[in-house]
Design a protein around this motif. Structure first.
Motif, PDB file in Angstrom:
ATOM      1  N   GLY A   1      39.631  33.408  24.696  1.00 35.96           N
ATOM      2  CA  GLY A   1      39.894  34.603  23.912  1.00 35.96           C
ATOM      3  C   GLY A   1      40.078  35.884  24.689  1.00 35.96           C
ATOM      4  O   GLY A   1      40.207  36.956  24.100  1.00 35.96           O
ATOM      5  N   ARG A   2      40.121  35.813  26.030  1.00 36.82           N
ATOM      6  CA  ARG A   2      40.189  37.034  26.819  1.00 36.82           C
ATOM      7  C   ARG A   2      40.896  36.772  28.140  1.00 36.82           C
ATOM      8  O   ARG A   2      40.647  35.774  28.801  1.00 36.82           O
ATOM      9  CB  ARG A   2      38.775  37.519  27.087  1.00 36.82           C
ATOM     10  N   LEU A   3      41.789  37.697  28.521  1.00 40.78           N
ATOM     11  CA  LEU A   3      42.450  37.667  29.834  1.00 40.78           C
ATOM     12  C   LEU A   3      42.666  39.086  30.304  1.00 40.78           C
ATOM     13  O   LEU A   3      42.898  39.992  29.488  1.00 40.78           O
ATOM     14  CB  LEU A   3      43.830  36.999  29.746  1.00 40.78           C
ATOM     15  N   ARG A   4      42.607  39.282  31.600  1.00 45.48           N
ATOM     16  CA  ARG A   4      42.998  40.576  32.160  1.00 45.48           C
ATOM     17  C   ARG A   4      44.486  40.772  31.897  1.00 45.48           C
ATOM     18  O   ARG A   4      45.262  39.816  31.909  1.00 45.48           O
ATOM     19  CB  ARG A   4      42.719  40.626  33.648  1.00 45.48           C
ATOM     20  N   MET A   5      44.878  41.985  31.673  1.00 49.99           N
ATOM     21  CA  MET A   5      46.285  42.289  31.397  1.00 49.99           C
ATOM     22  C   MET A   5      47.175  41.816  32.540  1.00 49.99           C
ATOM     23  O   MET A   5      48.256  41.273  32.308  1.00 49.99           O
ATOM     24  CB  MET A   5      46.464  43.783  31.144  1.00 49.99           C
ATOM     25  N   ALA A   6      46.736  42.000  33.771  1.00 51.01           N
ATOM     26  CA  ALA A   6      47.533  41.574  34.925  1.00 51.01           C
ATOM     27  C   ALA A   6      47.705  40.061  34.934  1.00 51.01           C
ATOM     28  O   ALA A   6      48.798  39.555  35.225  1.00 51.01           O
ATOM     29  CB  ALA A   6      46.890  42.037  36.226  1.00 51.01           C
ATOM     30  N   GLN A   7      46.651  39.319  34.597  1.00 54.79           N
ATOM     31  CA  GLN A   7      46.744  37.861  34.530  1.00 54.79           C
ATOM     32  C   GLN A   7      47.682  37.431  33.409  1.00 54.79           C
ATOM     33  O   GLN A   7      48.446  36.483  33.566  1.00 54.79           O
ATOM     34  CB  GLN A   7      45.368  37.238  34.294  1.00 54.79           C
ATOM     35  N   LEU A   8      47.598  38.109  32.290  1.00 55.93           N
ATOM     36  CA  LEU A   8      48.449  37.794  31.156  1.00 55.93           C
ATOM     37  C   LEU A   8      49.919  38.008  31.505  1.00 55.93           C
ATOM     38  O   LEU A   8      50.771  37.161  31.220  1.00 55.93           O
ATOM     39  CB  LEU A   8      48.041  38.654  29.947  1.00 55.93           C
ATOM     40  N   ALA A   9      50.219  39.123  32.147  1.00 54.99           N
ATOM     41  CA  ALA A   9      51.603  39.402  32.549  1.00 54.99           C
ATOM     42  C   ALA A   9      52.106  38.343  33.525  1.00 54.99           C
ATOM     43  O   ALA A   9      53.228  37.846  33.388  1.00 54.99           O
ATOM     44  CB  ALA A   9      51.700  40.795  33.178  1.00 54.99           C
ATOM     45  N   ALA A  10      51.274  37.974  34.487  1.00 56.29           N
ATOM     46  CA  ALA A  10      51.673  36.965  35.469  1.00 56.29           C
ATOM     47  C   ALA A  10      51.896  35.612  34.797  1.00 56.29           C
ATOM     48  O   ALA A  10      52.872  34.918  35.075  1.00 56.29           O
ATOM     49  CB  ALA A  10      50.626  36.847  36.564  1.00 56.29           C
TER      50      ALA A  10
END
Length: 170
Positions: free
Chosen positions: A67-76
């Motif tokens: 339910g959670r990811l860092r924005m940078a990880q999500l973009a990658a």
């Protein structure tokens, strides 16, 4: 000269390895087929649930990451620019599907968190999405051909993913 340039036959002055007629037809079918398939998936999600394919994929990625990811990880993971993902997440946040929060890990980054409404939307949209995938790809080919497609795409991913290991979702 970089290693990449040195490995290119055209850069070395050699004749390019042109595609033959069958290879060219296959390549163009791949390009057209993937474009049409992705467009169909996006159209159906928008029509049935008001979600873009990227928004749906964000919900999937978050649900598969507790339910959670860092924005940078999500973009990658989505192979999109940070600014594009930020824009999309802002729109999803206004709809109540996700929420951005200070990172719980170190307080420096920003996390994207799946809300209860986002999880409910994913639960609602997933069956129709799977049916679109079935009708537009899975049910159109023989199991052996689907296996072959999987092997082909695994080979492509294996070759290209090393530069972007965070995109791995298989």
């Amino acid at each position: 000269m970089t290693d990449e340039t040195a490995a290119s036959p055209a850069a070395a002055g050699d004749e390019p390895r042109w595609l033959d007629e069958d290879q060219q037809r296959t390549w163009r079918s791949f390009l057209l087929g993937t474009t049409l398939l992705l467009d169909r998936i996006d159209e159906d999600l928008r029509r049935q649930h008001g979600l873009s394919a990227v928004e749906y994929e964000i919900l999937v990625r978050l649900s598969e990451s507790e339910g959670r990811l860092r924005m940078a990880q999500l973009a990658a993971a989505l192979a999109h620019s940070r600014s594009r993902v930020t824009h999309t997440v802002k729109r999803m946040e206004r709809a109540g599907l996700v929420q951005r929060e200070e990172s719980s890990e170190d307080g420096r980054g920003v996390d994207c968190r799946l809300t209860d409404a986002g999880a409910a939307m994913l639960t609602l949209a997933a069956p129709g999405h799977v049916e679109t995938v079935r009708q537009s790809l899975i049910d159109l080919v023989a199991p052996g051909d689907l296996d072959a497609l999987g092997r082909v795409m695994d080979a492509v991913c294996d070759q290209l993913i090393c530069a972007y290991p965070e995109r791995e979702i298989r």
